[in-house]
Design a protein around this motif. Structure first.
Motif, PDB file in Angstrom:
ATOM      1  N   GLY A 412       0.775  -1.103  -0.112  1.00 27.47           N
ATOM      2  CA  GLY A 412       0.079  -0.128  -0.040  1.00 27.47           C
ATOM      3  C   GLY A 412       0.827   1.282   0.095  1.00 27.47           C
ATOM      4  N   THR A 413       2.030   1.146  -0.585  1.00 24.49           N
ATOM      5  CA  THR A 413       2.796   2.334  -0.396  1.00 24.49           C
ATOM      6  C   THR A 413       3.670   2.664  -1.664  1.00 24.49           C
ATOM      7  OG1 THR A 413       4.585   3.284   1.054  1.00 24.49           O
ATOM      8  CG2 THR A 413       4.982   1.052   0.584  1.00 24.49           C
ATOM      9  N   ALA A 414       4.052   3.869  -1.843  1.00 27.40           N
ATOM     10  CA  ALA A 414       5.105   4.093  -2.688  1.00 27.40           C
ATOM     11  C   ALA A 414       6.317   4.521  -2.239  1.00 27.40           C
ATOM     12  CB  ALA A 414       4.649   5.432  -3.762  1.00 27.40           C
ATOM     13  N   LYS A 415       6.696   4.072  -1.037  1.00 25.48           N
ATOM     14  CA  LYS A 415       7.816   4.297  -0.321  1.00 25.48           C
ATOM     15  C   LYS A 415       8.536   2.962  -0.030  1.00 25.48           C
ATOM     16  CE  LYS A 415       5.987   8.487   1.971  1.00 25.48           C
ATOM     17  NZ  LYS A 415       5.393   9.071   3.057  1.00 25.48           N
ATOM     18  N   GLY A 416       8.479   2.082  -0.764  1.00 25.94           N
ATOM     19  CA  GLY A 416       9.237   0.805  -0.533  1.00 25.94           C
ATOM     20  C   GLY A 416      10.717   0.940  -0.413  1.00 25.94           C
ATOM     21  N   GLY A 417      11.151   1.922  -0.945  1.00 22.97           N
ATOM     22  CA  GLY A 417      12.544   2.225  -0.962  1.00 22.97           C
ATOM     23  C   GLY A 417      12.987   2.620   0.694  1.00 22.97           C
ATOM     24  N   VAL A 418      12.221   2.482   1.414  1.00 22.87           N
ATOM     25  CA  VAL A 418      12.628   2.678   3.064  1.00 22.87           C
ATOM     26  C   VAL A 418      13.396   1.346   3.396  1.00 22.87           C
ATOM     27  CG1 VAL A 418      10.517   1.660   3.943  1.00 22.87           C
ATOM     28  CG2 VAL A 418      11.700   3.404   5.204  1.00 22.87           C
ATOM     29  N   ALA A 419      13.162   0.338   2.724  1.00 22.42           N
ATOM     30  CA  ALA A 419      14.061  -0.865   2.919  1.00 22.42           C
ATOM     31  C   ALA A 419      15.327  -0.464   3.006  1.00 22.42           C
ATOM     32  CB  ALA A 419      13.610  -1.988   2.134  1.00 22.42           C
ATOM     33  N   LEU A 420      15.988   0.274   2.100  1.00 21.13           N
ATOM     34  CA  LEU A 420      17.209   0.634   1.590  1.00 21.13           C
ATOM     35  C   LEU A 420      17.668   1.513   2.777  1.00 21.13           C
ATOM     36  CD1 LEU A 420      16.858   0.715  -1.853  1.00 21.13           C
ATOM     37  CD2 LEU A 420      18.565  -0.449  -1.148  1.00 21.13           C
ATOM     38  N   ALA A 421      16.830   2.429   3.311  1.00 15.92           N
ATOM     39  CA  ALA A 421      17.062   3.015   4.331  1.00 15.92           C
ATOM     40  C   ALA A 421      17.388   2.724   5.832  1.00 15.92           C
ATOM     41  CB  ALA A 421      16.043   4.327   4.328  1.00 15.92           C
ATOM     42  N   VAL A 422      16.511   1.610   5.907  1.00 16.63           N
ATOM     43  CA  VAL A 422      16.564   0.850   7.495  1.00 16.63           C
ATOM     44  C   VAL A 422      17.827   0.181   7.236  1.00 16.63           C
ATOM     45  CG1 VAL A 422      15.621  -0.973   8.491  1.00 16.63           C
ATOM     46  CG2 VAL A 422      14.157   0.634   7.522  1.00 16.63           C
ATOM     47  N   VAL A 423      18.234  -0.621   6.183  1.00 20.40           N
ATOM     48  CA  VAL A 423      19.406  -1.426   6.138  1.00 20.40           C
ATOM     49  C   VAL A 423      20.739  -0.655   6.226  1.00 20.40           C
ATOM     50  CG1 VAL A 423      20.830  -2.929   4.971  1.00 20.40           C
ATOM     51  CG2 VAL A 423      18.536  -3.368   5.127  1.00 20.40           C
ATOM     52  N   GLN A 424      20.827   0.803   5.574  1.00 17.76           N
ATOM     53  CA  GLN A 424      21.846   1.612   5.625  1.00 17.76           C
ATOM     54  C   GLN A 424      22.070   2.062   6.707  1.00 17.76           C
ATOM     55  OE1 GLN A 424      24.089   1.408   2.891  1.00 17.76           O
ATOM     56  NE2 GLN A 424      25.282   3.523   3.596  1.00 17.76           N
ATOM     57  N   GLU A 425      21.061   2.755   7.337  1.00 23.02           N
ATOM     58  CA  GLU A 425      21.367   3.716   8.626  1.00 23.02           C
ATOM     59  C   GLU A 425      21.202   3.063   9.764  1.00 23.02           C
ATOM     60  OE1 GLU A 425      19.100   7.313   8.399  1.00 23.02           O
ATOM     61  OE2 GLU A 425      18.856   7.161   6.402  1.00 23.02           O
ATOM     62  N   LEU A 426      20.629   1.629   9.840  1.00 26.35           N
ATOM     63  CA  LEU A 426      20.580   0.836  11.015  1.00 26.35           C
ATOM     64  C   LEU A 426      21.638  -0.193  11.179  1.00 26.35           C
ATOM     65  CD1 LEU A 426      16.830   0.963  11.936  1.00 26.35           C
ATOM     66  CD2 LEU A 426      18.611   2.537  12.940  1.00 26.35           C
TER      67      LEU A 426
END
Length: 457
Positions: A412-426
């Motif tokens: 339900g999102t157009a923000k699926g790229g958050v997966a990369l943010a989670v991995v990269q920053e955490l």
């Protein structure tokens, strides 16, 4: 029995390490038509992919027919006899089927080209071919592919559709023009940030792309393939120093998975889906309903327990001590030799120090009561929240001793790229992803499958 955690049948003795080495290798495919002298390599590749998909489809249909025969042999035999009779008389629907077979032999059809009567369960569609191709490139054999795997990849691809449609076409037009000038860099940066990829991951992606395109000029398709490699490398980075990157309960011992996250991210639902996944994969499972502060949370867990056939340990009282429920759950799991105990915790608000302290207390109980257990602490994040979800993860990381992330609501999102943010920053690996509301819509995370679904347009 199919073990979803290892993506193989339990009877297979193939080590996980061998499976990982095969991930990028194309499974050899037998091409029915060997006369390819006048065909381009791209045409031959498409034919190979279609032949592999057809072989997988045929095996799936044969297994379904065999299961039907085993369940109701009389009905199956009657149906088969009727089918032979109709075939002999040459009815109209056979002519339609012949036309579909001809289309399959010549090209991969798009959904718009297929007759309205074509269904995903009765015929090979474009999504089936794409899903089969993803499995083939991971070294899978056509005879081992299950219908569940095909259906999951279809759901994943659809779930990332909003994100993909906002990325692929525009990225192709930008990266297919050679070295990136400042305008192109700005455009790519804007596209990635709109998909909530995050600043750090975006910078890494642009730097890698720029370096590659300075070395050689790539057409848009090849540049996009290189982009896939970059994204997969980012998603796999938290596990680069880990020998066995698989994630599954250890057989023959107690595994305790703590599920944390704020209210509304789908944590309790994820508990039920994980329980179903464990049961289907051959693990004995139990749930501890330790979210005792939210109204009706325990009842909700019990509903999911019924759906998945999983026993739920709960305290009937209101606002009871969550740590006490966890204690009881561990005792019950140990008494029954349960392999996996899923712990549902309260939806803690990061500005409520007492709630974070309660989470720390639960972890102490687990470490003391089940010192020999294999413990994982998974943070459930709602993909629709984007960067807000990332900030939640940063607060939870220390108190919960997080070891991984479950990303939900990708459909339900157009923000699926958050997966990369989670991995990269955490620097936390994504362990499971959800792409729907059904009990089957949660599966172990595969960086390869995720990237293919994200950028295969």
């Amino acid at each position: 029995m199919f073990n979803w955690f290892r993506r193989q049948h339990s009877s297979s003795n193939q080590p996980q390490e061998q499976e990982q080495e095969q991930e990028q290798e194309q499974q050899p495919i037998v091409v029915e038509d060997q006369d390819t002298t006048v065909e381009s390599s791209e045409e031959v590749t498409e034919k190979n992919q279609l032949n592999w998909a057809k072989a997988a489809f045929k095996n799936i249909q044969q297994r379904k027919a065999q299961e039907t025969t085993e369940v109701n042999p009389t009905e199956a035999e009657t149906s088969e006899t009727a089918e032979e009779t109709v075939t002999a008389s040459g009815p109209a629907w056979m002519q339609k089927s012949a036309r579909l077979e001809q289309l399959k032999e010549t090209a991969i059809t798009s959904p718009a080209d297929e007759p309205e009567t074509t269904t995903q369960t009765d015929d090979i569609d474009e999504e089936f071919v794409w899903s089969a191709n993803v499995l083939a490139k991971q070294g899978r054999k056509a005879e081992d592919v299950s219908e569940e795997e095909i259906n999951w990849l279809k759901r994943l691809r659809r779930g990332l559709g909003k994100t993909r449609r906002g990325l692929v076409n525009q990225l192709k037009s930008i990266v297919g023009q050679g070295p990136l000038n400042q305008d192109a860099v700005s455009d790519i940066e804007s596209l990635l940030l709109q998909a909530d990829v995050g600043v750090e991951a975006t910078d890494q992606i642009i730097d890698a792309l720029q370096t590659k395109l300075r070395q050689e000029s790539l057409p848009s398709n090849q540049a996009l393939e290189y982009l896939k490699e970059i994204l997969q490398e980012i998603l796999d980075s938290p596990l680069k120093d880990v020998e066995d990157i698989g994630f599954e309960p250890e057989k023959g011992k107690l595994n305790i998975w703590l599920l944390t996250g704020v209210n509304g991210v789908g944590k309790t639902t994820t508990i039920g889906k994980l329980a179903n996944l464990a049961q289907k994969s051959g693990y004995s499972c139990m749930i501890a309903a330790a979210d005792t502060f939210r109204a009706a949370a325990v009842e909700q867990v019990k509903v999911w327990g019924d759906r998945s056939g999983t026993e739920v340990i709960a305290n009937p009282g209101k606002n009871t001590d969550p740590a006490a429920v966890v204690f009881d759950g561990i005792a019950a799991a140990q008494a029954r030799n349960t392999e996996l105990l899923l712990v549902d915790t309260a939806g803690r608000l990061q500005n409520k120090k007492n709630l974070m302290d309660e989470l720390t207390k639960i972890r102490r109980i687990v470490d003391k009561k089940a010192s020999n257990a294999h413990v994982e602490s998974l943070l459930v994040l709602d993909a629709t929240l984007g960067q807000n979800g990332l900030r939640q993860a940063q607060v939870f990381a220390e108190a919960a001793q997080l070891s991984g992330v479950v990303l939900t609501k990708l459909d339900g999102t157009a923000k699926g790229g958050v997966a990369l943010a989670v991995v990269q920053e955490l620097n936390l690996p994504i362990r499971f992803i959800g792409a729907g509301e059904g009990i089957e819509d949660l599966r172990p995370f595969s960086s390869y499958e995720f990237v293919e679904a994200l950028l295969n347009g």
